[in-house]
Motif scaffolding. Structure first.
Motif, PDB file in Angstrom:
ATOM      1  N   VAL A 181      -7.883  31.263  23.949  1.00  0.00           N
ATOM      2  CA  VAL A 181      -8.691  30.667  25.525  1.00  0.00           C
ATOM      3  C   VAL A 181      -8.330  32.125  25.818  1.00  0.00           C
ATOM      4  N   ILE A 182      -9.578  32.662  26.438  1.00  0.00           N
ATOM      5  CA  ILE A 182     -10.387  34.014  26.771  1.00  0.00           C
ATOM      6  C   ILE A 182     -10.695  33.187  28.003  1.00  0.00           C
ATOM      7  N   PRO A 183     -10.886  34.782  29.043  1.00  0.00           N
ATOM      8  CA  PRO A 183     -11.696  34.213  30.322  1.00  0.00           C
ATOM      9  C   PRO A 183     -12.412  33.569  30.621  1.00  0.00           C
ATOM     10  N   HIS A 184     -13.707  34.230  29.020  1.00  0.00           N
ATOM     11  CA  HIS A 184     -15.102  33.031  29.643  1.00  0.00           C
ATOM     12  C   HIS A 184     -14.440  31.195  29.375  1.00  0.00           C
ATOM     13  N   PRO A 190     -11.387  23.953  37.509  1.00  0.00           N
ATOM     14  CA  PRO A 190     -10.297  24.412  38.519  1.00  0.00           C
ATOM     15  C   PRO A 190      -8.856  24.383  38.327  1.00  0.00           C
ATOM     16  N   LEU A 191      -8.365  25.494  39.257  1.00  0.00           N
ATOM     17  CA  LEU A 191      -6.740  25.660  38.723  1.00  0.00           C
ATOM     18  C   LEU A 191      -5.842  26.042  39.867  1.00  0.00           C
ATOM     19  N   SER A 206      -7.941  39.011  39.020  1.00  0.00           N
ATOM     20  CA  SER A 206      -8.415  40.098  38.876  1.00  0.00           C
ATOM     21  C   SER A 206      -9.343  39.784  37.290  1.00  0.00           C
ATOM     22  N   ILE A 207      -8.568  39.320  36.763  1.00  0.00           N
ATOM     23  CA  ILE A 207      -8.842  39.169  35.084  1.00  0.00           C
ATOM     24  C   ILE A 207     -10.192  38.867  34.811  1.00  0.00           C
ATOM     25  N   LEU A 208     -10.333  37.471  35.250  1.00  0.00           N
ATOM     26  CA  LEU A 208     -11.369  36.456  35.309  1.00  0.00           C
ATOM     27  C   LEU A 208     -12.859  37.055  36.384  1.00  0.00           C
ATOM     28  N   THR A 209     -12.456  37.724  37.125  1.00  0.00           N
ATOM     29  CA  THR A 209     -13.505  38.237  37.625  1.00  0.00           C
ATOM     30  C   THR A 209     -14.102  38.829  37.117  1.00  0.00           C
ATOM     31  N   GLN A 210     -13.503  40.057  36.721  1.00  0.00           N
ATOM     32  CA  GLN A 210     -13.806  40.876  35.753  1.00  0.00           C
ATOM     33  C   GLN A 210     -14.505  40.510  34.050  1.00  0.00           C
ATOM     34  N   LYS A 214     -16.013  32.026  36.581  1.00  0.00           N
ATOM     35  CA  LYS A 214     -15.022  31.657  37.859  1.00  0.00           C
ATOM     36  C   LYS A 214     -15.111  30.744  38.065  1.00  0.00           C
ATOM     37  N   PRO A 215     -13.754  30.141  38.537  1.00  0.00           N
ATOM     38  CA  PRO A 215     -13.236  28.924  38.143  1.00  0.00           C
ATOM     39  C   PRO A 215     -14.402  27.490  39.506  1.00  0.00           C
TER      40      PRO A 215
END
Length: 295
Positions: A181-184, A190-191, A206-210, A214-215
């Motif tokens: 599982v990667i950030p993409h 939903p989180l 921050s990791i997801l944004t970089q 976008k959740p």
């Protein structure tokens, strides 16, 4: 202002009850009432709003509470410092994260209390930014928190250990079947995360944004137990220290997603102000902590 009046005021402010404050201080309720009246007359302000049987601090009362707690704390420190006894005693106020307090610090507390039973320990939960503020205002003695390694010129920092983190989901979540599982993969999901201001929520976001992920939504919850419950019920993906969720993982109530994104590098840290007077109690507590937790 007399110290006894300030102590009465602070006790009422903490309990929001004249009756409870009187019981705690060993006074008659009429004595507590007259002391607050005397303090209000001296300062020319109202300290409490009285709404039926309920009371709350006025704005002026809130300002005085900040100063009064510091005055009383400095008074206690002065007494300790001038005392000829080097036996740890008095009180310590510790700021910490819920996860550390429940899962990492009990051994420290148990050892310390067995060695130094005369020291009273007070614990308060806040966010990382609040801990720093409290250390600088001297409203707490020491802080434990989880964050990426950080150094600040006015704070003494001891790195204790790396805290493994887990990206969690309900066992039937679609991402549970993925080998990596990667950030993409979090994009559009939903989180269920800790409240805003929490360091490891900030790091995860921050990791997801970089990564441009976008959740679909983020629910902020201040309780780890509630986060686990909501994730179990399929409300979304969570992010918590592994030690917090290991029981639910073992019983298959939750599943840990196979995170292949950037490492989190979150460290448990102990901080205190560089100008803080290290009382015998505080020195002893730092010593026990480092001996017990430092890698």
């Amino acid at each position: 202002m007399e110290f006894r009046l300030l102590k009465t005021f602070v006790t009422i402010a903490k309990t929001l009850s004249f009756t409870k404050a009187a019981d705690s201080l060993g006074y008659a309720q009429s004595t507590v009432t007259s002391q607050i009246q005397a303090l209000e007359e001296e300062l020319g302000i109202m300290l409490f709003e009285r709404l039926g049987k309920q009371i709350k601090l006025t704005k002026e009362g809130e300002h005085l509470y900040t100063y009064a707690t510091q005055i009383l704390k400095l008074s206690d420190e002065a007494k300790d410092q001038l005392s000829s006894s080097l036996v740890p005693k008095g009180s310590l106020t510790i700021g910490t994260a819920e996860s550390l307090c429940v899962h990492r610090l009990p051994e420290v507390f148990n050892i310390f209390r067995s060695r130094y039973p005369e020291v009273e320990i007070n614990i308060r939960f806040d966010t990382v930014s609040d801990y720093r503020t409290h250390l600088r205002k001297n409203t707490i003695d020491i802080a434990f928190f989880l964050d990426v390694p950080c150094k600040e010129n006015d704070l003494i920092t001891h790195m204790l250990f790396e805290e493994p983190m887990s990206v969690i989901a309900a066992p039937n979540h679609p991402l549970a079947k993925k080998q990596q599982v990667i950030p993409h993969d979090i994009n559009g999901e939903p989180l269920v995360l800790t409240a805003e201001g929490c360091s490891y929520r900030r790091i995860f976001e921050s990791i997801l944004t970089q990564a441009g992920a976008k959740p679909s939504s983020i629910m902020g919850v201040s309780s780890n137990e509630v986060i686990k419950k909501f994730v179990c019920d399929g409300w979304g993906i969570g992010f918590l220290p592994h030690v917090v969720v290991q029981q639910e993982l073992m019983t298959s109530q939750l599943i840990e997603l196979h995170w292949a994104g950037p490492p989190f590098a979150i460290k448990a840290q102990l901080l205190y102000h560089k100008d803080k007077w290290l009382s015998p109690a505080l020195k002893a507590f730092i010593g026990v902590t480092l001996a017990t937790l430092k890698e």
